[in-house]
Every structure is written in structure tokens, then in C-alpha cells.
Scaffold this motif. Structure first.
Motif: not given
Length: 225
Positions: A23-31, A47-52, A118-123
Motif C-alpha cells: 500500500l505504501g508503494q502504491k501511495i507513493v507511485n500513484e501520487s 483524490k489520491l484515495s480514490k485513485v488507489i 515502485g517508482i516512475s523516475e521519468s514522471v
């Protein structure tokens, strides 16, 4: 999925380490994707809670507010850049070559790194370019600094400035030049893309390469005076 490698960050950045849970990784990456899409001002935990597909409360268990989350993301980025520079310069003794490698890493357009799924460095780089000044241009910057939240940024600055001092031990402004160039590394990209009269760089396919050439010229001309 837990990342193959982890960037070590100050515990003051979070309430619970997001790298240790799915969940923590999902919070970070989707944020990262959401901030990049709508901007930091419009970004909220709701807004983030809806995405995840989770709750705001679950996000607050990791980060006390959205500014602390942004500081975490920017800190992760600079720690990642230092990790890459340290890795690439490990067996290199020539300080000029080490400095050029460092300049290359702070100016290059990033691709996603499979070592950190768990991270998109490009974004995340887009966020650094567009939002990073919001981490310290705040009324409580001194309080945040005392908590050690800018430790990674300072460490990267010290690493690069040490290369400068190896090249020219008498150079008086290594820290100032390094921090200026770290800011310019993303500010010039932003200016070229949005405020073109503030930059000589052109918003084309060679933008990042031209930024590398600009900072290389600025740094080495300063060191050789």
C-alpha cells in the motif's frame, strides 16, 4: 511488489515507511502520476484515495500532510541521483571525469529504472522540474530543515562540490555553484518549456543535452578562473 533496491530516507519524512508495504508503494507511485497530471495545488489525499481505491485515513498513516509527501518525493529523487552518481564514479579517480558524470546525471532525461519498480523516475522528474521549489519556499522551512528533511539534497550538493574542490582547491564558491546548478538543472528545462525568454535553451529534442552543455560550460569556466 517490494522494490529490488531501496533508497534510504530520513524517518522524519514519513509516519510509516512506504517502501516497506504494498500500500505504501502504491501511495507513493500513484501520487507521482496524480501530481504530475493535476499539479500539486490541486492534489489532495481525498483524490489520491480514490485513485488507489483506499481511504484518506490510510494515506495519513504514512504521511501527515501532502507537503510532507511532496518533500518525500523530491528527497527520494535527489537521493536516487546521488546513488547513481556514486555508483558510476566508484572506480574513477579523475575529478574532472567524476564531475562531468555528475553533471550528466543531474541534467539527463530519466527513464524508469527497473531496479526500483515502485517508482516512475521519468514522471517524478517532471515533478522535480515543476514543483520542487514548493518544498522549501514555505514559511516553516527552518523548522523542516531542523528535522533533517533536506539531508539528501545537501548530501548530493556536498558530493558534487567535493569534485570541484579536487579540481580547484582554491575555488571559494563550490557549495554555492553546486546548489545553483542543481536548481538550474530543472529550472532551465521549465523556463525553456514555459517561459522561453528566460532561457537560451530551445524546447526541442536536444533540450536536455543543451542543458548539460550549459551547466558544463558554467561550472568548468568558473573553476578555471
Amino acid at each position: 511488489m517490494i522494490a529490488k533496491l531501496q533508497i534510504q530516507l530520513s524517518p522524519a519524512l514519513y509516519l510509516r515507511d512506504p517502501q516497506t508495504t504494498e500500500l505504501g508503494q502504491k501511495i507513493v507511485n500513484e501520487s507521482i502520476f496524480l501530481i504530475d497530471e493535476i499539479g500539486f495545488e490541486a492534489f489532495t489525499f481525498k483524490k489520491l484515495s480514490k485513485v488507489i481505491s483506499s481511504t484518506e485515513a490510510s494515506i495519513y498513516r504514512y504521511f501527515e500532510n501532502k507537503h510532507r509527501l511532496l518533500v518525500y518525493l523530491i528527497a527520494w529523487y535527489w537521493n536516487y541521483i546521488e546513488y547513481r552518481i556514486t555508483f558510476e564514479t566508484h572506480n574513477i579517480s579523475d575529478p574532472e571525469e567524476k564531475l562531468k558524470i555528475a553533471i550528466r546525471f543531474i541534467t539527463r532525461k530519466l527513464n524508469d529504472d527497473d531496479n526500483f519498480p515502485g517508482i516512475s523516475e521519468s514522471v517524478l522528474q517532471h515533478i522535480v522540474i515543476n514543483e520542487s521549489d514548493k518544498t522549501y519556499l514555505t514559511k516553516n522551512v527552518d523548522e523542516i530543515n531542523k528535522e533533517g528533511l533536506f539531508k539528501g539534497y545537501k548530501s548530493l550538493c556536498m558530493t558534487i562540490s567535493s569534485y570541484m574542490k579536487e579540481i580547484n582547491p582554491d575555488f571559494e564558491f563550490a557549495n554555492s555553484l553546486t546548489s545553483t546548478c542543481l536548481e538550474a538543472a530543472h529550472q532551465q528545462i521549465f523556463f525553456a518549456q514555459h517561459l522561453p525568454r528566460l532561457s537560451d535553451l530551445k524546447n526541442d529534442k536536444d533540450l536536455y543535452e543543451r542543458n548539460f552543455e550549459f551547466l558544463t560550460t558554467l561550472i568548468f569556466n568558473s573553476l578555471r578562473k
